[in-house]
Design a protein around this motif. Structure first.
Motif, mmCIF file in Angstrom:
data_model
loop_
_atom_site.group_PDB
_atom_site.id
_atom_site.type_symbol
_atom_site.label_atom_id
_atom_site.label_comp_id
_atom_site.label_asym_id
_atom_site.label_seq_id
_atom_site.Cartn_x
_atom_site.Cartn_y
_atom_site.Cartn_z
ATOM 1 N N ARG A 1 -8.734 4.076 -13.322
ATOM 2 C CA ARG A 1 -8.502 4.462 -11.932
ATOM 3 C C ARG A 1 -7.633 3.458 -11.192
ATOM 4 N NH1 ARG A 1 -12.571 4.334 -8.616
ATOM 5 N NH2 ARG A 1 -13.730 2.913 -9.878
ATOM 6 N N THR A 2 -7.701 2.199 -11.605
ATOM 7 C CA THR A 2 -6.958 1.177 -10.883
ATOM 8 C C THR A 2 -5.817 0.591 -11.711
ATOM 9 O OG1 THR A 2 -8.476 -0.567 -11.566
ATOM 10 C CG2 THR A 2 -8.924 0.545 -9.451
ATOM 11 N N SER A 3 -5.487 1.196 -12.849
ATOM 12 C CA SER A 3 -4.353 0.696 -13.616
ATOM 13 C C SER A 3 -3.089 0.876 -12.783
ATOM 14 C CB SER A 3 -4.213 1.437 -14.947
ATOM 15 O OG SER A 3 -3.739 2.752 -14.729
ATOM 16 N N ASP A 4 -2.110 0.056 -13.053
ATOM 17 C CA ASP A 4 -0.845 0.165 -12.325
ATOM 18 C C ASP A 4 -0.258 1.564 -12.497
ATOM 19 O OD1 ASP A 4 -1.211 -2.504 -11.727
ATOM 20 O OD2 ASP A 4 0.287 -3.216 -13.155
ATOM 21 N N ALA A 5 -0.335 2.104 -13.708
ATOM 22 C CA ALA A 5 0.224 3.430 -13.973
ATOM 23 C C ALA A 5 -0.443 4.493 -13.107
ATOM 24 C CB ALA A 5 0.085 3.777 -15.455
ATOM 25 N N SER A 6 -1.766 4.408 -12.967
ATOM 26 C CA SER A 6 -2.460 5.417 -12.161
ATOM 27 C C SER A 6 -2.148 5.253 -10.671
ATOM 28 C CB SER A 6 -3.971 5.379 -12.404
ATOM 29 O OG SER A 6 -4.536 4.183 -11.911
ATOM 30 N N ILE A 7 -2.004 4.026 -10.231
ATOM 31 C CA ILE A 7 -1.666 3.783 -8.821
ATOM 32 C C ILE A 7 -0.261 4.309 -8.522
ATOM 33 C CG2 ILE A 7 -1.168 1.981 -7.111
ATOM 34 C CD1 ILE A 7 -3.447 0.361 -8.532
ATOM 35 N N ILE A 8 0.667 4.036 -9.419
ATOM 36 C CA ILE A 8 2.037 4.514 -9.223
ATOM 37 C C ILE A 8 2.074 6.040 -9.247
ATOM 38 C CG2 ILE A 8 4.362 4.577 -10.229
ATOM 39 C CD1 ILE A 8 3.815 1.598 -11.077
ATOM 40 N N ALA A 9 1.318 6.643 -10.152
ATOM 41 C CA ALA A 9 1.259 8.106 -10.205
ATOM 42 C C ALA A 9 0.706 8.661 -8.888
ATOM 43 C CB ALA A 9 0.413 8.560 -11.388
ATOM 44 N N SER B 1 0.821 7.241 -6.044
ATOM 45 C CA SER B 1 1.734 6.928 -4.933
ATOM 46 C C SER B 1 2.839 7.971 -4.780
ATOM 47 C CB SER B 1 2.354 5.538 -5.112
ATOM 48 O OG SER B 1 3.376 5.542 -6.077
ATOM 49 N N ARG B 2 3.028 8.796 -5.784
ATOM 50 C CA ARG B 2 4.027 9.866 -5.655
ATOM 51 C C ARG B 2 3.612 10.866 -4.584
ATOM 52 N NH1 ARG B 2 4.320 10.241 -12.096
ATOM 53 N NH2 ARG B 2 5.585 8.380 -12.424
ATOM 54 N N ALA B 3 2.315 11.121 -4.496
ATOM 55 C CA ALA B 3 1.789 12.037 -3.473
ATOM 56 C C ALA B 3 1.299 11.281 -2.242
ATOM 57 C CB ALA B 3 0.651 12.872 -4.048
ATOM 58 N N GLU B 4 0.828 10.040 -2.457
ATOM 59 C CA GLU B 4 0.301 9.206 -1.387
ATOM 60 C C GLU B 4 1.073 7.882 -1.388
ATOM 61 O OE1 GLU B 4 -4.025 8.819 -1.691
ATOM 62 O OE2 GLU B 4 -3.977 10.553 -3.051
ATOM 63 N N PRO B 5 2.240 7.841 -0.770
ATOM 64 C CA PRO B 5 3.103 6.653 -0.850
ATOM 65 C C PRO B 5 2.419 5.340 -0.456
ATOM 66 C CG PRO B 5 4.268 8.464 0.180
ATOM 67 C CD PRO B 5 2.844 8.910 0.019
ATOM 68 N N GLU B 6 1.458 5.399 0.444
ATOM 69 C CA GLU B 6 0.782 4.166 0.878
ATOM 70 C C GLU B 6 0.034 3.485 -0.258
ATOM 71 O OE1 GLU B 6 -1.907 7.641 1.595
ATOM 72 O OE2 GLU B 6 0.175 7.225 2.093
ATOM 73 N N CYS B 7 -0.291 4.202 -1.331
ATOM 74 C CA CYS B 7 -0.976 3.605 -2.492
ATOM 75 C C CYS B 7 -0.131 2.529 -3.166
ATOM 76 C CB CYS B 7 -1.330 4.671 -3.523
ATOM 77 S SG CYS B 7 -2.592 5.832 -2.987
ATOM 78 N N PHE B 8 1.191 2.649 -3.023
ATOM 79 C CA PHE B 8 2.081 1.690 -3.678
ATOM 80 C C PHE B 8 1.879 0.272 -3.133
ATOM 81 C CE2 PHE B 8 6.036 -0.304 -5.034
ATOM 82 C CZ PHE B 8 6.139 0.165 -6.331
ATOM 83 N N ALA B 9 1.299 0.146 -1.970
ATOM 84 C CA ALA B 9 1.033 -1.173 -1.391
ATOM 85 C C ALA B 9 0.168 -2.027 -2.315
ATOM 86 C CB ALA B 9 0.359 -1.031 -0.032
ATOM 87 N N GLU B 10 -0.693 -1.381 -3.097
ATOM 88 C CA GLU B 10 -1.535 -2.141 -4.028
ATOM 89 C C GLU B 10 -0.693 -2.800 -5.121
ATOM 90 O OE1 GLU B 10 -5.611 -1.690 -6.654
ATOM 91 O OE2 GLU B 10 -5.106 -0.166 -5.159
ATOM 92 N N ILE B 11 0.345 -2.119 -5.594
ATOM 93 C CA ILE B 11 1.251 -2.713 -6.581
ATOM 94 C C ILE B 11 1.966 -3.907 -5.945
ATOM 95 C CG2 ILE B 11 3.324 -2.299 -8.000
ATOM 96 C CD1 ILE B 11 0.761 -0.897 -9.044
ATOM 97 N N ALA C 1 2.988 5.494 -19.801
ATOM 98 C CA ALA C 1 2.468 4.939 -21.058
ATOM 99 C C ALA C 1 2.227 3.429 -20.930
ATOM 100 C CB ALA C 1 3.437 5.219 -22.203
ATOM 101 N N TRP C 2 2.864 2.809 -19.949
ATOM 102 C CA TRP C 2 2.670 1.378 -19.697
ATOM 103 C C TRP C 2 1.606 1.227 -18.614
ATOM 104 C CZ3 TRP C 2 4.894 -2.614 -22.308
ATOM 105 C CH2 TRP C 2 5.921 -2.280 -23.173
ATOM 106 N N PRO C 3 0.398 0.774 -18.977
ATOM 107 C CA PRO C 3 -0.662 0.656 -17.965
ATOM 108 C C PRO C 3 -0.358 -0.419 -16.915
ATOM 109 C CG PRO C 3 -1.429 -0.130 -20.105
ATOM 110 C CD PRO C 3 -0.063 0.422 -20.310
ATOM 111 N N GLN C 4 0.412 -1.448 -17.288
ATOM 112 C CA GLN C 4 0.753 -2.503 -16.338
ATOM 113 C C GLN C 4 2.212 -2.383 -15.929
ATOM 114 O OE1 GLN C 4 -0.257 -6.329 -17.980
ATOM 115 N NE2 GLN C 4 -2.252 -6.248 -16.988
ATOM 116 N N ALA C 5 2.488 -2.531 -14.654
ATOM 117 C CA ALA C 5 3.847 -2.438 -14.122
ATOM 118 C C ALA C 5 4.594 -3.762 -14.201
ATOM 119 C CB ALA C 5 3.793 -1.975 -12.673
ATOM 120 N N ARG C 6 3.929 -4.791 -14.622
ATOM 121 C CA ARG C 6 4.519 -6.132 -14.651
ATOM 122 C C ARG C 6 5.880 -6.195 -15.351
ATOM 123 N NH1 ARG C 6 2.079 -11.955 -16.253
ATOM 124 N NH2 ARG C 6 3.280 -11.866 -18.146
ATOM 125 N N PRO C 7 6.028 -5.727 -16.608
ATOM 126 C CA PRO C 7 7.355 -5.794 -17.237
ATOM 127 C C PRO C 7 8.414 -4.981 -16.488
ATOM 128 C CG PRO C 7 5.666 -5.337 -18.887
ATOM 129 C CD PRO C 7 5.022 -5.238 -17.538
#
Length: 187
Positions: free
Chosen positions: A6-14, A16-26, A68-74
């Motif tokens: 639920r809190t993986s970077d991939a899920s947050i980014i996904a 954020s497509r519908a809820e842009p404010e979610c991207f703040a967590e990244i 497929a990348w759970p972390q957005a770091r790279p």
């Protein structure tokens, strides 16, 4: 500890497509590290701009993020590295200017400890000359490993190159820096 589904970077980014404010967590998770990396590469003045531009570009490109990348770091370091490439002339000017300053005593003399020595305050003239002498690809790979502490796999993902190429670039860069720092090759 890796984030749960639920809190993986991939899920947050996904999300954020519908809820842009979610991207703040990244942004909150990675801004300090991206800013530090940009500051090491370009100095603190340009770091603010590059870090902000990194997250703006990431936000604008979030629909293209590979889940497929759970972390957005790279992915984020890849964006930052590309932006730094646009500022490359500034980076090279910084290294060349620092290489002309009065020689300061190096604390440990090992090229493999680049991360501890590459900052505007700690960069010795010899190290600055060595970094300026590196090709862009070699410098990017080395500094992503040394300063951003990315694995070779993460560097490969960030730069869009094979892992073997990362290894070659880092080894070549280390040889150049050892020579610039007069550190004997450890073979």
């Amino acid at each position: 500890m890796p984030p749960d589904l639920r809190t993986s970077d991939a899920s947050i980014i996904a999300r954020s497509r519908a809820e842009p404010e979610c991207f703040a967590e990244i942004f909150d998770r990675y801004f300090p590290a991206i800013h530090r990396y940009a500051a090491v590469r370009l100095g603190s003045a340009a770091a603010d701009d590059v870090a902000a531009e990194t997250f703006l570009a990431a936000f604008d490109q979030r629909h293209r993020y590979d889940p497929a990348w759970p972390q957005a770091r790279p992915w984020l370091y890849g964006i930052a590295t590309n932006l730094i490439g646009r500022h490359r002339r500034s980076e090279l000017r910084l290294y060349r200017a620092l290489s002309r300053t009065a020689e300061r005593e190096a604390d440990d003399g090992h090229a493999d400890r680049v991360a501890e020595r590459v900052s505007a305050e700690q960069l010795t003239p010899a190290l600055a000359r060595g970094l300026a002498a590196l090709g862009k690809g070699d410098r990017d790979a080395l500094l992503l490993v040394a300063c951003a502490e990315l694995s070779y796999g993460e560097v490969a993902a960030a730069l869009g190159i094979p892992v073997g190429t990362v290894g070659s670039r880092v080894n070549r860069a280390r040889r150049v820096l050892r020579s610039a720092l007069s550190v004997p090759d450890e073979r």
